[in-house]
Design a protein around this motif. Structure first.
Motif, short mmCIF file in Angstrom:
data_model
loop_
_atom_site.label_atom_id
_atom_site.label_comp_id
_atom_site.label_asym_id
_atom_site.label_seq_id
_atom_site.Cartn_x
_atom_site.Cartn_y
_atom_site.Cartn_z
N TRP A 106 -5.15 -23.89 32.53
CA TRP A 106 -6.56 -24.34 32.62
C TRP A 106 -7.08 -24.86 31.27
CZ3 TRP A 106 -10.66 -21.44 30.29
CH2 TRP A 106 -11.94 -21.97 30.54
N ARG A 107 -6.67 -24.20 30.18
CA ARG A 107 -7.12 -24.66 28.86
C ARG A 107 -6.61 -26.08 28.56
NH1 ARG A 107 -5.43 -21.33 24.15
NH2 ARG A 107 -6.97 -22.52 23.02
N ALA A 108 -5.41 -26.38 29.04
CA ALA A 108 -4.84 -27.71 28.76
C ALA A 108 -5.28 -28.74 29.79
CB ALA A 108 -3.31 -27.63 28.73
N ILE A 109 -5.35 -28.32 31.05
CA ILE A 109 -5.69 -29.25 32.16
C ILE A 109 -6.83 -28.61 32.95
CG2 ILE A 109 -4.74 -30.57 34.13
CD1 ILE A 109 -3.01 -31.05 31.74
N PRO A 110 -8.08 -28.83 32.53
CA PRO A 110 -9.20 -28.11 33.17
C PRO A 110 -9.26 -28.31 34.68
CG PRO A 110 -9.93 -29.21 31.17
CD PRO A 110 -8.53 -29.66 31.39
N ALA A 111 -8.81 -29.45 35.19
CA ALA A 111 -8.93 -29.73 36.63
C ALA A 111 -8.14 -28.75 37.50
CB ALA A 111 -8.47 -31.16 36.92
N VAL A 112 -7.20 -28.00 36.91
CA VAL A 112 -6.42 -27.07 37.76
C VAL A 112 -7.32 -25.99 38.36
CG1 VAL A 112 -4.26 -27.42 36.46
CG2 VAL A 112 -5.71 -25.44 35.92
N TYR A 113 -8.50 -25.79 37.77
CA TYR A 113 -9.42 -24.74 38.25
C TYR A 113 -9.67 -24.85 39.75
CZ TYR A 113 -13.20 -21.35 37.65
OH TYR A 113 -13.98 -20.22 37.71
N GLU A 114 -9.75 -26.08 40.25
CA GLU A 114 -10.09 -26.32 41.67
C GLU A 114 -8.84 -26.44 42.55
OE1 GLU A 114 -13.13 -26.33 42.64
OE2 GLU A 114 -14.14 -26.44 40.70
N MET A 115 -7.69 -26.36 41.97
CA MET A 115 -6.47 -26.68 42.75
C MET A 115 -5.86 -25.44 43.37
SD MET A 115 -4.68 -29.37 40.16
CE MET A 115 -5.52 -30.88 39.68
N PRO A 116 -5.14 -25.61 44.52
CA PRO A 116 -4.52 -24.44 45.16
C PRO A 116 -3.35 -23.90 44.32
CG PRO A 116 -4.58 -26.34 46.67
CD PRO A 116 -5.00 -26.85 45.33
N LEU A 117 -3.29 -22.57 44.25
CA LEU A 117 -2.12 -21.91 43.66
C LEU A 117 -1.06 -21.90 44.75
CD1 LEU A 117 -0.96 -20.24 41.31
CD2 LEU A 117 -2.02 -18.22 42.32
N ALA A 118 0.08 -22.56 44.50
CA ALA A 118 1.06 -22.78 45.58
C ALA A 118 2.09 -21.67 45.68
CB ALA A 118 1.76 -24.12 45.36
N GLU A 119 2.51 -21.11 44.53
CA GLU A 119 3.61 -20.14 44.57
C GLU A 119 3.67 -19.38 43.25
OE1 GLU A 119 7.39 -22.10 45.33
OE2 GLU A 119 8.49 -20.21 45.12
N THR A 120 4.07 -18.12 43.32
CA THR A 120 4.36 -17.35 42.10
C THR A 120 5.73 -16.71 42.28
OG1 THR A 120 3.20 -15.49 43.10
CG2 THR A 120 1.95 -16.75 41.51
#
Ligand code: FAD
Ligand code: GLY
Length: 370
Positions: free
Chosen positions: A289-303
């Motif tokens: 998130w610090r590098a690519i702020p737009a990830v905040y809204e994106m689905p977490l796909a897998e861990t």
């Protein structure tokens, strides 16, 4: 005694060496304790980044990685043709970014080292990096662009290696854990697995983080390899979100062609513990998130997590052992996907009587016993 080579362990290393041996006319049988390619080789991010990930005073590792990079395009071309599938090898390059003036000093220090080694790198101001990757945070202060750092979809790589191995006539026995090695006065050790003894002309150990755990190899003969846990995750972004591998002081982000961003990875000395922790995943998400702020809204796909095979000096162990016709290729630690082509091509030569190239000398299994 059966003709040909017996391989223990079907990750990228065992499968790739097996495929290359088969292409040279050597019969190959591979024993895998579970499903092939589902351990470290599946867990990895697939970065091929010897330049961006250069470490101070590890010139021999850098040389091995650069040698493997040189071989990658032809290796992928032959593999895709034999396997009949793509492995999504991408050559857009990498950006190491700083998000704070303190990070910038460190980035500059590493950049000067890369320049001293005559590696292909270019210094960028934050705005220039953002022009290349508009999704980057406006907080990026500076970046180092390394155009020769690539990536591959490692999950596709293992699938392709399995397909090529089988097409070339390899015998694959999954769900067949090797339980013991048996030494003989003459010739390669045999192994006990699946209620029978397997004895072949040559034996190759490529069991990743488990390479030191098979009974029968004691004392100095045992390869000292430990599991180094890595937690890692995927974010479902759009296909155009990023093109380059991004490295920050906290995480790396690898964009796949299907739009997934692979964010890795923790480095933990926890033995074979497969727990995903809130702290581990939190650090990765925050770093992305610090590098690519737009990830905040994106689905977490897998861990997921995996175990890097780390040797005593964290360098790979590649070559012939003290025991005749018994070979080892393990300990690839954080660079096993990168070093697959060079390991496979050099090992298949050595195992059939070729001379080891000079750049392989620092990685000999004998360095721990001499
Ligand atoms: P593995 O893939 O672990 O394969 C070993 C195989 O041996 C397994 O399938 C196992 O089941 C089998 N086996 C074990 N014991 C036995 C037995 N007794 N009998 C039969 N079979 C057995 N590298 C890169 O170059 N770039 C990256 O970006 C990168 N990212 C990574 C991120 C993470 C989170 C992790 C964990 C690793 C990463 N790596 C990366 C490192 C890379 O994944 C490894 O170095 C590489 O996959 C090692 O391959 P391997 O075939 O030796 O091991
Ligand atoms: N090379 C990336 C990792 O080991 O996490």
């Amino acid at each position: 005694m059966n003709k040909g080579t017996l391989i223990i362990g079907g990750g990228v290393i065992g499968l790739a060496i097996g495929w290359k041996l088969l292409l040279r006319g050597e019969p190959v049988t591979l024993l895998e304790k579970g499903d092939t390619g589902r351990e470290a080789s599946w867990a990895a991010a697939g970065m091929l980044a010897p330049v961006g990930e250069v470490h101070f005073q590890e010139d021999q590792n850098l040389r091995l990685g650069m040698e493997s990079m040189r071989r990658y395009p032809a290796f992928v071309e032959a593999l895709e043709s034999d396997a009949g599938m793509k492995v999504d090898y991408r050559r857009e390059g990498g950006l190491s970014v700083s998000l704070h003036p303190d990070d910038t000093a460190e980035l500059r220090h590493r950049f000067e080292y890369q320049q001293a080694l005559e590696l292909p790198v270019r210094w960028l101001r934050g705005g220039e990096a953002q022009e290349m990757e508009p999704a980057l945070s406006p907080n990026v202060v500076a970046a180092v662009y390394s155009p020769d750092d690539h990536q591959v979809d490692n999950r596709k790589l293992v699938e392709a290696l399995k397909a090529a191995f089988l097409k070339a006539g390899g015998a694959l026995h999954e769900q067949t854990p090797v339980e013991r090695l048996v030494l003989h006065e003459n010739g390669a050790p045999s192994v006990l697995a699946g209620n029978r003894e397997w004895r072949h002309q040559r034996l190759l150990l490529t069991a990743g983080s488990w390479s030191g755990m098979i009974p029968g190899l004691d004392g100095a003969l045992r390869p000292w390899v430990r599991p180094v846990k890595g937690q890692i995750l995927a974010i479902q972004a759009g296909p155009e979100t990023l093109r380059h591998n991004i490295r920050t002081p906290d995480v790396y982000i690898v964009p796949r062609l299907d739009g997934r961003l692979i964010v890795g990875a923790t480095v933990e000395e926890m033995g074979f513990d497969r727990t995903l922790t809130v702290g581990g995943i939190f650090e990765l998400v925050r770093g992305a998130w610090r590098a690519i702020p737009a990830v905040y809204e994106m689905p977490l796909a897998e861990t997921w997590c995996g175990f890097r095979p780390g040797s005593r000096d964290n360098a790979p162990i590649i070559g012939e052992t003290e025991i005749p016709a018994f070979f080892i290729a393990t300990g690839h630690y954080r660079n096993g996907i990168l070093n697959t082509p060079v390991t496979a091509e050099v090992m298949s030569e050595i195992m059939l009587g070729g001379q080891p190239p000079e750049f392989l000398a620092p990685f000999s299994p004998l360095r721990f016993t001499e």
